[in-house]
Scaffold this motif. Structure first.
Motif, mmCIF file in Angstrom:
data_model
loop_
_atom_site.group_PDB
_atom_site.id
_atom_site.type_symbol
_atom_site.label_atom_id
_atom_site.label_comp_id
_atom_site.label_asym_id
_atom_site.label_seq_id
_atom_site.Cartn_x
_atom_site.Cartn_y
_atom_site.Cartn_z
ATOM 1 N N GLY A 33 0.789 -1.228 0.000
ATOM 2 C CA GLY A 33 0.000 0.000 0.000
ATOM 3 C C GLY A 33 0.818 1.273 0.000
ATOM 4 N N LYS A 145 -6.426 -6.066 -1.588
ATOM 5 C CA LYS A 145 -6.397 -5.074 -0.501
ATOM 6 C C LYS A 145 -7.110 -5.591 0.737
ATOM 7 C CE LYS A 145 -6.120 -0.844 -3.249
ATOM 8 N NZ LYS A 145 -6.874 0.338 -3.691
ATOM 9 N N ASP B 159 -12.673 1.612 -4.866
ATOM 10 C CA ASP B 159 -11.659 0.559 -5.015
ATOM 11 C C ASP B 159 -11.962 -0.323 -6.211
ATOM 12 O OD1 ASP B 159 -9.625 0.873 -3.283
ATOM 13 O OD2 ASP B 159 -10.621 -0.172 -1.630
#
Lengths: 216, 159
Positions: A33, A145, B159
Motif C-alpha cells: 500500500g 487489498k 476501489d
C-alpha cells in the motif's frame, strides 16, 4: 525429570520455510500500500510465491512429517481433537492444525496470485494484469487489498493456539527452531521418515529462479 | 476588405474572451448531461494515466531514459492536470453512475479541490525537474506526484 523420547520432526527446509515466511510476510505487510515501495513489494511477493509453491511440492515429495497425506485427517478427527485437545501426543500437525495449514497456504497463495493481477490506477500493473479483463483486474485488486485482514486473523489464531499450548506446557516453538521434539517415553509415536532439508532449499532456489525470470 | 478583417478579428477576440470566461470551473461547465461529464473526466484521467505510466517506465528503469521524451510527456501531463477537475462541477456535480467517483468528493469539496491543486502543483514541479534532464532530480519529483494521486484516490475513488 521424566525420561523422554526425542523425534526429528521438522527438517531444515520446513524450518527455513517457516521463518522465511514470517520475514517475507512482515516485509510484504510493511511495503504494502505504499507507493514508494511498490517494486520491492512486487519482488517480495514473488519470493512468497516461490516459498508457497516449494512448500506444496515438499508436502508431496518431502519428509513424511511435512506431507499432506501424512497429517491430513477427516473432519471427524478434528471434532474428536477439539473434545480433548491435549489428550494425545501428535507427531507433525494435529488434526485442527492440519486444516489451519491448508487455510493459511490457501490464503497466502490467493494473496500472492491476486497480486500478479493488480493495478493501482497510478503506475503499477501486475505482470499478469494484461491477461484478464479490466473488471477482473478491479475485482482482484480489491480482493488483494481486503484479504490481508483474513491473513491477519489466521495469524492471530495461530499465535493464540501456540500460547494455549505453551500454557499447557507443550512446546511448539522450540521444535520449529531445532527440528526436534521431546515426547514422554511412553508416548505412542513413531519417527517419521525424514528427507534432507537441503533438497527443499535447492527446489526453492529453482522456483525463485524461474518465477523471477517470468514475472519480475 | 479591411473592415471585414477587423470585424472577423473582433469576432475571434470575443470568442476567445467567451471561452476564457467559461473555462473558469466555478461557472457552469459546458456539459448538459451528467454522463458526458463522467466520460470527459474519465477520458482526461485516462490520458493522465497513460502519460504518467510512460514516465514511470523510465523512472523505474523499465525503458531507457530519454530526456526529450520525458520532457514532452511531463508537459503533456501539465496541460492535462487541470482538465478532469472542471467536470466535477455543473452537470458533473454528484454524478456517480458508471463512475468511480465517490459521493465524498462533493461532501468534502474543499478538501477534494485542495488535493487536486496539490496534484497540479506537483506536476508543475515535475516539469521543472524534467528540465534538469537528470534522473536524480526527476525521481523524487515523480514520486511526489504519484503520492498526490494516491492521496486523492484514497477516499474519493472507488476501489
Amino acid at each position: 525429570m521424566m525420561n523422554t523420547l526425542t523425534i526429528k520432526l521438522w527438517d531444515g527446509f520446513i524450518r527455513s520455510f517457516h521463518w522465511l515466511l514470517v520475514v517475507v510476510l512482515a516485509g510484504l505487510w510493511y511495503t504494502g500500500g505504499d507507493i514508494d515501495y511498490i517494486d520491492l513489494h512486487h519482488q517480495l511477493g514473488l519470493v512468497m510465491l516461490a516459498l508457497l509453491l516449494t512448500r506444496i511440492m515438499w508436502g508431496i515429495v518431502g519428509s513424511q512429517s511435512a506431507r499432506f497425506s501424512y497429517f491430513m485427517r477427516s473432519p471427524i478427527a478434528v471434532w474428536q481433537y477439539f473434545k480433548a485437545p491435549f489428550k494425545h501426543e501428535y507427531v507433525t500437525h494435529n488434526p485442527a492444525g492440519a486444516y489451519m495449514v491448508i487455510i493459511m497456504l490457501a490464503l497466502l497463495l490467493s494473496q500472492a496470485i491476486s497480486g500478479l493481477f493488480t493495478d493501482d490506477a497510478i503506475f503499477f500493473r501486475g505482470p499478469l494484469a494484461h491477461l484478464v479483463s479490466n473488471d477482473m483486474v478491479r475485482s482482484l485488486t480489491r480482493y488483494h487489498k481486503q484479504a490481508f485482514d483474513y491473513i491477519l486473523i489466521a495469524i492471530a489464531l495461530h499465535l493464540v493456539a501456540i500460547f494455549v499450548y505453551t500454557v499447557m506446557k507443550k512446546r511448539l516453538v522450540g521444535p520449529m527452531i531445532t527440528g526436534r521434539k521431546a515426547y514422554p517415553e511412553n508416548a505412542q509415536v513413531n519417527q517419521p521418515k525424514q528427507r534432507h532439508g537441503a533438497f527443499g532449499l535447492v527446489l526453492l532456489g529453482i522456483n525463485i529462479t524461474w518465477i523471477f525470470g517470468w514475472l519480475s | 476588405m479591411r473592415l471585414l478583417t477587423t470585424f472577423s478579428a473582433l469576432t475571434v477576440s470575443i470568442g476567445i474572451a467567451a471561452l476564457a470566461a467559461t473555462s473558469n470551473p466555478v461557472q457552469a461547465s459546458a456539459f448538459t448531461q451528467a454522463e458526458d461529464a463522467v466520460k470527459y473526466r474519465q477520458g482526461a484521467f485516462q490520458l493522465i494515466r497513460e502519460n504518467f505510466g510512460y514516465m514511470s517506465g523510465m523512472v523505474r528503469g523499465e525503458i531507457d531514459f530519454d530526456a526529450e521524451q520525458f520532457k514532452q510527456r511531463s508537459q503533456a501531463l501539465y496541460h492535462l492536470s487541470n482538465i478532469p477537475f472542471d467536470a466535477f462541477s455543473g452537470a458533473g456535480e454528484n454524478a456517480t453512475d458508471n463512475s468511480d467517483a465517490l459521493p465524498a468528493i462533493w461532501q468534502n469539496r474543499s478538501d477534494f479541490d485542495a488535493k487536486a491543486e496539490a496534484f497540479q502543483q506537483a506536476v508543475k514541479e515535475l516539469v521543472e525537474a524534467a528540465d534538469s534532464e537528470n534522473m536524480r532530480t526527476i525521481r523524487p519529483a515523480f514520486m511526489a506526484t504519484a503520492r498526490t494521486c494516491q492521496q486523492c484516490h484514497e477516499g474519493y475513488r472507488a476501489d
